[in-house]
Design a protein around this motif. Structure first.
Motif, short mmCIF file in Angstrom:
data_model
loop_
_atom_site.label_atom_id
_atom_site.label_comp_id
_atom_site.label_asym_id
_atom_site.label_seq_id
_atom_site.Cartn_x
_atom_site.Cartn_y
_atom_site.Cartn_z
N GLY A 290 0.78 -1.23 0.00
CA GLY A 290 0.00 0.00 0.00
C GLY A 290 0.81 1.28 0.00
N ILE A 291 2.14 1.18 0.13
CA ILE A 291 2.97 2.39 0.08
C ILE A 291 2.94 2.95 -1.35
CG2 ILE A 291 5.30 3.30 0.30
CD1 ILE A 291 3.97 2.66 2.94
N PRO A 292 2.57 4.22 -1.53
CA PRO A 292 2.52 4.79 -2.88
C PRO A 292 3.87 4.71 -3.57
CG PRO A 292 1.37 6.20 -1.32
CD PRO A 292 2.09 5.16 -0.51
N ALA A 293 3.84 4.47 -4.87
CA ALA A 293 5.07 4.31 -5.63
C ALA A 293 5.92 5.57 -5.62
CB ALA A 293 4.73 3.91 -7.07
N ILE A 294 5.30 6.74 -5.48
CA ILE A 294 6.05 7.99 -5.50
C ILE A 294 7.05 8.08 -4.35
CG2 ILE A 294 4.34 9.26 -4.12
CD1 ILE A 294 4.93 11.71 -5.80
N VAL A 295 6.81 7.37 -3.28
CA VAL A 295 7.73 7.40 -2.14
C VAL A 295 9.07 6.79 -2.53
CG1 VAL A 295 8.11 6.63 0.23
CG2 VAL A 295 5.82 7.34 -0.49
N GLY A 296 9.05 5.58 -3.10
CA GLY A 296 10.28 4.93 -3.52
C GLY A 296 10.95 5.64 -4.68
N GLU A 297 10.15 6.09 -5.64
CA GLU A 297 10.72 6.77 -6.80
C GLU A 297 11.42 8.07 -6.39
OE1 GLU A 297 10.99 5.72 -9.75
OE2 GLU A 297 9.68 3.97 -9.75
N THR A 298 10.82 8.81 -5.49
CA THR A 298 11.44 10.05 -5.01
C THR A 298 12.72 9.75 -4.25
OG1 THR A 298 9.26 11.08 -4.85
CG2 THR A 298 11.06 12.15 -3.68
N ALA A 299 12.70 8.71 -3.42
CA ALA A 299 13.89 8.36 -2.65
C ALA A 299 15.05 8.01 -3.58
CB ALA A 299 13.58 7.19 -1.73
N ARG A 300 14.78 7.25 -4.62
CA ARG A 300 15.85 6.87 -5.55
C ARG A 300 16.36 8.08 -6.35
NH1 ARG A 300 12.70 2.23 -5.29
NH2 ARG A 300 11.23 2.96 -6.88
N ALA A 301 15.44 8.98 -6.69
CA ALA A 301 15.86 10.18 -7.42
C ALA A 301 16.71 11.10 -6.55
CB ALA A 301 14.63 10.92 -7.94
N VAL A 302 16.31 11.25 -5.28
CA VAL A 302 17.03 12.13 -4.37
C VAL A 302 18.44 11.61 -4.10
CG1 VAL A 302 17.10 12.95 -1.98
CG2 VAL A 302 14.98 13.10 -3.29
N THR A 303 18.59 10.30 -4.00
CA THR A 303 19.88 9.72 -3.59
C THR A 303 20.68 9.20 -4.76
OG1 THR A 303 18.81 7.58 -3.20
CG2 THR A 303 18.93 9.10 -1.34
N ALA A 304 20.29 9.52 -5.96
CA ALA A 304 21.05 9.05 -7.12
C ALA A 304 22.49 9.54 -7.04
CB ALA A 304 20.39 9.55 -8.41
N GLY A 305 23.41 8.64 -7.20
CA GLY A 305 24.82 8.99 -7.14
C GLY A 305 25.46 8.76 -5.80
N ALA A 306 24.64 8.50 -4.73
CA ALA A 306 25.22 8.23 -3.41
C ALA A 306 25.91 6.88 -3.42
CB ALA A 306 24.13 8.26 -2.35
N ASP A 308 26.92 5.17 -0.42
CA ASP A 308 26.68 4.36 0.78
C ASP A 308 25.41 4.85 1.47
OD1 ASP A 308 27.46 6.51 2.80
OD2 ASP A 308 29.35 6.30 1.70
N ASP A 309 24.93 4.05 2.43
CA ASP A 309 23.67 4.38 3.11
C ASP A 309 23.78 5.67 3.92
OD1 ASP A 309 22.44 2.20 2.04
OD2 ASP A 309 22.63 0.93 3.84
N TYR A 310 24.95 5.95 4.48
CA TYR A 310 25.11 7.19 5.25
C TYR A 310 24.92 8.40 4.35
CZ TYR A 310 27.54 10.94 7.73
OH TYR A 310 27.87 12.14 8.31
N GLU A 311 25.50 8.35 3.16
CA GLU A 311 25.34 9.47 2.23
C GLU A 311 23.90 9.57 1.77
OE1 GLU A 311 27.29 11.15 -1.94
OE2 GLU A 311 28.14 9.36 -0.95
N ARG A 312 23.24 8.43 1.58
CA ARG A 312 21.83 8.45 1.18
C ARG A 312 20.97 9.09 2.28
NH1 ARG A 312 23.59 3.21 -0.36
NH2 ARG A 312 23.77 3.04 -2.65
N ALA A 313 21.27 8.76 3.53
CA ALA A 313 20.51 9.35 4.63
C ALA A 313 20.71 10.85 4.69
CB ALA A 313 20.93 8.70 5.95
#
Length: 635
Positions: A290-306, A308-313
């Motif tokens: 039930g999580i809207p797809a825009i949540v994951g898509e936005t997360a991947r777009a925001v962290t593109a190029g990171a 490691d997980d620390y940089e993604r956070a």
């Protein structure tokens, strides 16, 4: 049906039905209720038909022109039963639509959490992601805590919410047997190695009058060493929180001392965090259905190029702290659940719940374990080393897990004056990611289980304002005693229904006499008086008469009733002017007056006539073939 105890079979069904009704936030849908109800009603119809047909005489005003080969025509009974069943089931499904619902905080809040603008005067700990907004919107903030500390206290934690739900995040149901005693040394937080630099501190916390006396949680800092609260509280090591073991624990605790440490994890340790244990991933990294797809898509777009997980956070935090993109707004009205995340990302405005919950879920879509914590941000005012937290300081923030460091706090909420954590400073001027234009806002497919809702949650004042789920709802905690009361009085209700059916429904003379006789039999059994074996009506009269000594009216009524039953079975007509139901009531009234109070109460709450005699019933079932009709047996 063969045992004649069908009504009691409804008790297990009721118990099974009560569990999902109490546990599920939206209750049980009609298609979950209807099959069991239809089957139970069918059993009642079959049982009643068999019970009446047992006497070999049809209960009707007319005579069937052609007897059934089975010995009795039951079509009239079946038709009547179907009509009554249809009416009962229809009422059960339709009436709740017009009955006002109650919210799960009616008994925890003086006011509801609907769309109204009223503000309650009391503060309570419940529904953290919904009613926390009410605290921030109060026109008259109240003092909650007074803290004496050698440094300015901040981020005092109440409860950790690790279960995202369709309406809000919630805490996992807590088993007190798994908590730790606060009298023992407390372990380091999960996943924290000795490489993390810490600095010890002490504080003393006083609970003000506005702090809820029935609170299940205490505000404490992270990385606890000792909490001086006595045996009424325990430590939840998985959440690093302190929970009550009794309902009055907070009322008996005006103040307590805390020793703890602050931490400053090095960037290198965060960037080189080890592999996350599977139990942490399973509990804190699942993305529910039930999580809207825009949540994951936005997360991947925001962290593109990171890398490691620390940089993604860090990039996620910077994304939300961009004042050109997001604004702090207490007047948003789209809730705190799955769809609220999509609306928040589209409208780019909200307050701490939206920032914290959305960042935590975006981290999960990237495989980073996360949870949301509710507590107090920073004190409202201070005099020297004395700090005061008010209801305006209630806050929520996300924590992300890094192996070797443990749970690390991030601060995505802007507009509340909260600084960046020292271990996650702003890396650069954030850029707005280019998001896909075809990102759906609907739910993303997932095979993970839907989380349950925990009734014990975090702090917020009672309020009628804020974008809640509307209306009043009844606290889940009250369903247990209510269900117990319902089960206690269910046998009495069933017995009353049987008595009313026998004594008041229109029947012909013969059937009325038999019904009155059956009611007298069950009444005597309910009082635990002797009625056993097969006897003729005259013989049964003689066995019951000693119970009515010195009561000529009751003895006369018993004699008339026995004669009426005898004539109903063999003469097919009663003596003129007799009323079997009235005679049965006279006899039962006399027996009740002679019984002790305890015996009458026992007969009312747990009537013996409803208790199955399994041995006798099974024996009778094996001795006689199942059929409708047959000769009557003496009662």
């Amino acid at each position: 049906v063969g045992l004649g105890r069908v009504p009691l079979s409804g008790l297990p069904l009721l118990a099974l039905y009560t569990v999902p009704v109490a546990a599920l936030e939206d209750g049980v849908p009609f298609y979950g209720f209807l099959p069991g109800a239809v089957c139970f009603v069918a059993l009642l119809m079959a049982d009643e038909r068999d019970r009446l047909a047992h006497w070999g005489k049809q209960v009707t005003r007319t005579v069937s022109p052609a007897p059934s080969p089975s010995g009795m025509d039951t079509s009239g009974l079946a038709a009547t039963g179907r009509k009554i069943s249809l009416a009962a089931l229809t009422a059960a499904l339709v009436v709740p639509i017009f009955v006002p619902s109650f919210s799960n905080t009616l008994f925890g809040h003086p006011l509801g959490k609907g769309q109204g603008g009223g503000i309650g005067t009391e503060v309570t700990f419940n529904d953290p992601m919904v009613s926390l907004a009410s605290s921030l919107r109060r026109q008259d903030p109240v003092d909650m805590l007074s803290v004496t500390s050698d440094i300015q206290p901040q981020y005092l934690r109440l409860v950790a919410l690790d279960q995202p739900g369709p309406n809000a995040w919630s805490a996992r149901p807590l088993d007190l047997s798994t908590t730790l005693s606060l009298s023992d040394p407390l372990p380091r937080p999960t996943g924290m190695s000795t490489d993390v630099v810490t600095q010890p501190h002490n504080m003393s916390i006083s609970l003000e009058d506005a702090f809820p006396s029935n609170s299940s949680w205490l505000p404490v800092p992270y990385l606890l060493h000792d909490v001086g609260v006595g045996d009424d509280w325990s430590y939840v090591s998985a959440d690093q929180t302190v929970t009550a073991k009794t309902q009055t624990a907070a009322a008996d605790l005006p103040a307590y001392d805390v020793s703890y440490s602050t931490m400053d994890p090095p960037e290198l340790l965060l960037k080189t965090a080890g592999a996350t244990p599977s139990e942490i991933l399973q509990r804190y990294a699942e993305v529910p259905v039930g999580i809207p797809a825009i949540v994951g898509e936005t997360a991947r777009a925001v962290t593109a190029g990171a890398t490691d997980d620390y940089e993604r956070a860090q990039l996620l935090q910077d994304f939300f702290r961009n004042r050109d993109e997001f604004s702090y707004d207490l007047d948003t009205g789209y809730g705190y659940g799955y769809q609220a995340m999509a609306q928040f990302l589209e409208e780019r405005r909200g307050f701490c719940q939206h920032f914290a919950a959305t960042m935590a879920m975006m981290a999960r879509t990237l495989g980073i374990p996360s949870r949301v914590v509710v507590g107090f941000l920073e004190p409202e005012r201070n005099t020297g080393d004395e700090f005061v937290f008010t209801s305006d300081n209630v806050h929520s923030w996300p924590e992300l897990y890094f192996e070797g460091v443990g749970w690390v706090r991030f601060e995505p909420t802007q507009g509340v004056g909260a600084p960046y954590p020292q271990w996650a400073e702003r890396t650069a001027v954030p850029t707005v990611p280019t998001l896909p234009t075809n990102v759906p806002t609907g739910p993303v497919e997932s095979t993970e289980p839907k989380p349950t809702v925990d009734p014990k949650q975090a702090a917020s004042p009672s309020s009628g304002d804020g974008p809640g789920d509307g209306g009043f709802t009844v606290s889940k905690g009250w369903l247990v005693p209510l269900g117990g009361l319902a089960l206690l009085f269910l046998p009495a209700a069933l017995r009353t229904a049987v008595r009313r059916s026998r004594m008041t429904r229109p029947l012909d003379e013969a059937a009325a006499a038999e019904s009155a006789w059956l009611e007298l039999r069950d009444f005597i059994r309910d009082l635990r008086l002797p009625w056993s074996g097969s006897m003729t009506p005259r013989a049964r009269e003689r066995s019951v008469a000693p119970l009515l000594t010195d009561d000529p009216d009751a003895l006369g009524a018993l004699k008339r009733l026995a004669v009426s039953v005898e004539r109903a079975r063999y003469a097919r007509s009663l003596s003129p002017g007799v009323t079997p139901a009235a005679d049965a009531k006279t006899v039962m009234g006399a027996l009740a007056r002679r019984a002790q109070t305890g015996e009458r109460v026992r007969a009312l709450l747990w009537p013996a006539s409803l208790l199955p005699d399994l041995r006798s019933g099974w024996s009778n079932l094996r001795r006689r073939p199942r059929r409708l009709g047959g000769a009557p047996t003496g009662q």
